[in-house]
Design a protein around this motif. Sequence first.
Motif, PDB file in Angstrom:
ATOM      1  N   ALA A 190      61.314  -0.520  73.935  1.00  0.00           N
ATOM      2  CA  ALA A 190      61.328  -0.848  72.501  1.00  0.00           C
ATOM      3  C   ALA A 190      60.841   0.347  71.685  1.00  0.00           C
ATOM      4  CB  ALA A 190      60.432  -2.058  72.243  1.00  0.00           C
ATOM      5  N   GLU A 191      61.337   0.458  70.465  1.00  0.00           N
ATOM      6  CA  GLU A 191      60.919   1.553  69.575  1.00  0.00           C
ATOM      7  C   GLU A 191      59.408   1.623  69.441  1.00  0.00           C
ATOM      8  OE1 GLU A 191      62.685   2.064  65.707  1.00  0.00           O
ATOM      9  OE2 GLU A 191      64.604   1.338  66.473  1.00  0.00           O
ATOM     10  N   ASP A 192      58.752   0.475  69.331  1.00  0.00           N
ATOM     11  CA  ASP A 192      57.293   0.436  69.166  1.00  0.00           C
ATOM     12  C   ASP A 192      56.564   1.041  70.351  1.00  0.00           C
ATOM     13  OD1 ASP A 192      57.783  -0.839  66.795  1.00  0.00           O
ATOM     14  OD2 ASP A 192      57.154  -2.823  67.489  1.00  0.00           O
ATOM     15  N   ASP A 193      57.201   1.067  71.508  1.00  0.00           N
ATOM     16  CA  ASP A 193      56.574   1.591  72.716  1.00  0.00           C
ATOM     17  C   ASP A 193      56.737   3.095  72.859  1.00  0.00           C
ATOM     18  OD1 ASP A 193      55.796  -0.973  73.433  1.00  0.00           O
ATOM     19  OD2 ASP A 193      57.656  -1.336  74.547  1.00  0.00           O
TER      20      ASP A 193
ATOM     21  N   ASP B 246      51.291   4.270  74.585  1.00  0.00           N
ATOM     22  CA  ASP B 246      52.087   3.080  74.288  1.00  0.00           C
ATOM     23  C   ASP B 246      53.126   2.833  75.383  1.00  0.00           C
ATOM     24  OD1 ASP B 246      50.728   2.595  71.926  1.00  0.00           O
ATOM     25  OD2 ASP B 246      52.251   3.526  70.653  1.00  0.00           O
TER      26      ASP B 246
ATOM     27  N   GLU C  39      55.847   5.470  70.426  1.00  0.00           N
ATOM     28  CA  GLU C  39      55.031   6.257  69.504  1.00  0.00           C
ATOM     29  C   GLU C  39      54.249   7.346  70.225  1.00  0.00           C
ATOM     30  OE1 GLU C  39      55.053   6.224  66.150  1.00  0.00           O
ATOM     31  OE2 GLU C  39      56.677   4.778  66.314  1.00  0.00           O
TER      32      GLU C  39
ATOM     33  N   VAL D  88      62.617   7.313  66.091  1.00  0.00           N
ATOM     34  CA  VAL D  88      61.311   6.673  66.092  1.00  0.00           C
ATOM     35  C   VAL D  88      60.515   7.100  64.874  1.00  0.00           C
ATOM     36  CG1 VAL D  88      59.171   6.435  67.377  1.00  0.00           C
ATOM     37  CG2 VAL D  88      61.333   6.497  68.580  1.00  0.00           C
ATOM     38  N   SER D  89      60.492   8.386  64.593  1.00  0.00           N
ATOM     39  CA  SER D  89      59.816   8.902  63.410  1.00  0.00           C
ATOM     40  C   SER D  89      60.400  10.263  63.101  1.00  0.00           C
ATOM     41  CB  SER D  89      58.308   9.012  63.652  1.00  0.00           C
ATOM     42  OG  SER D  89      58.045  10.073  64.547  1.00  0.00           O
TER      43      SER D  89
END
Length: 169
Positions: free
Chosen positions: A35-38, A44, A40, A9-10
């Motif tokens: 999802a990856e965006d969820d 989220d 963070e 993710v980061s």
Amino acid sequence: MDEQSVVDVSDDLGEVDVALVAYREDGWWTVAELAEDDLEDVEDVADALSEMGTDAVAMIAVADEFFVLVRVAGPETRVLLSDGSAAEDYDLAASVLDFLDVDDQDDDDLGDPVGHLDVLGDLGIGAPEMEDLLDDTADAEYLDEVLSDLARRLGFGELFDDAVGLSPA
């Protein structure tokens, strides 16, 4: 469902070993990848679960270091971080402390779980059983196996195992 892959993710988050959501639809459990965006931060994750329009639980394991459970049941969101010391090194774990409005832990509390031990109480896994599971976590080599056991107790173990590529025992 395809096998779960490691999602970076980061740089701060590290490796996500498991990032799944389980929810009931018409009385049947469904398991899907988050999802990856969820991933963070925990807000989220909670937002993603809320958008499902049904009761849901997220299970996230990071680098075999800690796991996060997020339970959205109607308007209530409960969160459990298996190891509070993970907040020193991982943004997702730190976001749990922020979400729960918990200051940094004392040295005496490092390594202790943080959050709602009854995160899954309405699904039949109360605080005492969760404490036992967390005690087992200290001896576990792989957190996906711990979460698999938890998923089995909740009734969707086979779906969880299929999603993360665990072979049946």
